[in-house]
Design an enzyme around this catalytic site. Structure first.
Site, PDB file in Angstrom:
ATOM      1  N   ILE A   1       0.819  -1.211   0.000  1.00 49.46           N
ATOM      2  CA  ILE A   1       0.000   0.000   0.000  1.00 49.46           C
ATOM      3  C   ILE A   1       0.854   1.263   0.000  1.00 49.46           C
ATOM      4  CG2 ILE A   1      -1.812  -1.257   1.217  1.00 49.46           C
ATOM      5  CD1 ILE A   1      -1.200   0.457   3.679  1.00 49.46           C
ATOM      6  N   GLU A   2       2.125   1.139   0.365  1.00 45.12           N
ATOM      7  CA  GLU A   2       3.003   2.303   0.346  1.00 45.12           C
ATOM      8  C   GLU A   2       3.470   2.625  -1.069  1.00 45.12           C
ATOM      9  OE1 GLU A   2       4.032   4.511   2.384  1.00 45.12           O
ATOM     10  OE2 GLU A   2       3.321   3.787   4.315  1.00 45.12           O
ATOM     11  N   SER A   3       3.927   1.625  -1.785  1.00 47.66           N
ATOM     12  CA  SER A   3       4.602   1.880  -3.060  1.00 47.66           C
ATOM     13  C   SER A   3       4.291   0.845  -4.131  1.00 47.66           C
ATOM     14  CB  SER A   3       6.115   1.881  -2.820  1.00 47.66           C
ATOM     15  OG  SER A   3       6.529   0.604  -2.337  1.00 47.66           O
TER      16      SER A   3
END
Length: 562
Positions: free
Chosen positions: A159-161
């Site tokens: 979900i970050e990158s």
């Protein structure tokens, strides 16, 4: 079934012994003897190896085991016993290992449904994301479980990158774990001319788990720790205090927070649900084997990135997916002592490196002895101005400040770059011409692009990008502080020096303009002499940064917290 092997670092001089040990181990695992009549295990030659990451208590395996700490030890002979049948699925399927380590409390609300549907609508995206993440997931799971943490944290880069180590957000967050520059420095992620450890697979994973452990220790709640990772621990602490003063519940779902942070944990929960039951969402996960994707191979001399990829038998983009921290086309051994390579390519790299004849690096570092025009620096170095500008991304109208490190062609007799330069080398530029003054302002409600700011202040996008530490194609989000430098006119300089002086004081300086112009001629004359007496070849250029003496992506989210 192929037996798992630990990630390791091996010395180049032990290659023949390592190959022998691997062949013996492979034979033992491919053709196991009957359990009731164990075959004698041949004694392989000693091989020195060091693991990159091991869980605290690894289950028994039939492959060679490595010493976890202390002095380097030779490999013991391979064994032929099988692991317990109940462990087969766990050791063969990395997804099962991830599922077995889930320990966070679930949340179930409309935001979770929103993100489940979002992923389910794009199966191709999920496949790309999970396939890319398969390169790094084993290492992250190893580190998470070694620390005794819930394996939900291993899914956080999704979900970050989207597991893209090259990802950069508009807020200047970088890497798989999306560290902001200041937070990266707090967790010892070096950011210099040659590399950015926020993109380094091993270093950024270590820093992210350090940070998450600290936040969980502060809040004693993983959901609040994740909110702080996204929004900042100060913001979360103040939100908790507001709720407590109002007599409200102070858990994650009750706090008032920005939309991005409000959806952060539900988004992770959605990914968790998909990993648990992909078929329920019409999705399938690529099979991931429960063993390392890469090995850590030592780098003992400076070497060009392109040559390292060639020796490993990898395309350049494949090499950079495992070693994304490099900012320049050369790997400095003093600053980057190891590279990550897939198993087979690691063996090929070691063999090819031993057989290679000729230079390993065609680039080195040079430290500017004084503030210079790029043209003057290029003459001192012995390269064209255009080459210097392109190699170091120097915009027009900028001077190279004294002490700056430049990437320059390497001579045959140049030593490898010294450690203090490899760790701290930076390029500092200053505008040429009249003095400059800095202006800071907030981006509008709809944000501002770098190009728009450059047009507004009549500067280049490259300059705006450099002043703010972003790319030329970036966009500033609403409310973000933007810094630009504009030329200070004589009147502005007079007012800035003494705002209480009457206006006539500023106008009194106007007749001095010809005087300043007249002074420019001798200054230019004085700077010309050193150019004539400058060394005639690169080998004698002053300030070369060597160990010995010289002769004269788009990230998925913006994260203000990191």
């Amino acid at each position: 079934m192929e037996e798992p092997f630990p990630m390791m670092t091996f010395k180049l001089t032990h290659l023949p012994l390592l190959v022998a040990a691997l062949l013996l181990s492979a034979c033992a695992s491919l053709v196991p003897p009957p359990a009731e009549v164990p075959a004698p295990a041949p004694e392989p030659a000693p091989v020195v190896a060091t693991p990159v990451a091991l869980p605290p208590a690894a289950p028994a395996a039939s492959g060679p085991l490595l010493a976890q700490s202390g002095p380097l030890a030779p490999l013991p002979p391979p064994t032929t016993g099988r692991i317990e049948s109940t462990q087969d699925s766990e050791r063969g399927d990395l997804w099962e290992r991830v599922r077995g380590g889930f320990a966070m409390a679930d949340i179930d609300n409309d935001l979770v449904r929103k993100w489940e549907n979002w992923y389910a609508r794009d199966p191709a995206y999920v496949t790309r994301m999970t396939t890319r993440g398969g390169r790094y997931l084993f290492h992250i799971v190893e580190e998470v479980q070694r620390r005794g943490l819930p394996t939900e944290l291993a899914l956080l880069p999704f979900i970050e990158s989207a597991f893209n180590p090259q990802a950069q957000s508009h807020a200047r967050a970088m890497g798989m774990w999306q560290f902001m520059p200041a937070t990266g420095k707090d967790f010892e992620l070096r950011q210099n001319l040659f590399r950015d450890d926020r993109r380094d697979v091993l270093a950024s994973t270590r820093a992210a788990l350090d940070y998450l452990e600290r936040l969980n220790g502060l809040f004693s709640d993983w959901h609040l720790a994740l909110a702080a990772y996204n929004w900042g621990q100060g913001n979360v602490s103040r939100a908790i205090e507001r709720n407590r003063r109002s007599g409200k519940v102070a858990d994650y779902e009750s706090l008032r927070m920005p939309i991005e942070t409000r959806e952060y944990v539900p988004k992770l929960q959605a990914v968790k649900n998909i990993v648990l039951r992909p078929e329920a969402f019409g999705l399938s996960l690529p099979p991931l084997e429960n063993h390392p994707f890469f090995l850590s191979v030592p780098i003992e001399r400076d070497i060009d990135v392109a040559l390292a990829a060639q020796l490993a038998g990898l395309e350049l983009d494949e090499f950079e997916q495992l070693n994304p921290q490099m900012n320049k086309p050369v790997i400095l051994a003093a600053g980057t002592p190891q590279v990550l390579l897939p198993y087979d390519n690691a063996n090929r790299f070691v063999r090819a490196l031993q057989a290679h004849r000729g230079a390993l690096a065609t680039w080195t570092a040079w430290v500017a002895p004084r503030t210079l025009k790029p043209a003057d620096a290029a003459r001192l170095i012995g390269m064209s101005e255009d080459e210097l500008r392109q190699a170091n991304r120097i915009p027009k109208g900028m001077l190279v400040k004294a002490g700056s490190t430049l990437l320059v062609p390497r001579d045959d007799d140049d030593d490898d770059v010294a450690e203090h330069i490899a760790h701290n080398g930076l390029l500092a530029l200053t505008p040429e011409g009249r003095p400059m003054r800095k202006i800071s302002f907030k981006a509008g409600r709809k944000g501002d692009s770098v190009a728009a700011v450059a047009r507004r202040y009549r500067v280049s996008p490259a300059q705006v990008a450099q002043w703010n530490g972003v790319s030329s194609q970036a966009r500033f989000k609403a409310g973000q502080t933007i810094t630009v430098e504009v030329r200070a006119t004589p009147a502005r300089r007079a007012v800035a020096s003494n705002s209480k002086k009457p206006a006539v004081a500023a106008t009194a300086k106007a007749p001095r303009k010809p005087t300043r112009a007249a002074k420019a001629a001798p200054a230019a004359k004085s700077t010309k002499a050193p150019t004539k007496t400058a060394t005639k070849n690169v080998a004698n250029r002053p300030g070369t940064a060597t160990a010995g003496p010289r002769k004269p992506p788009v990230a998925s989210a913006q994260h203000p917290a990191r």
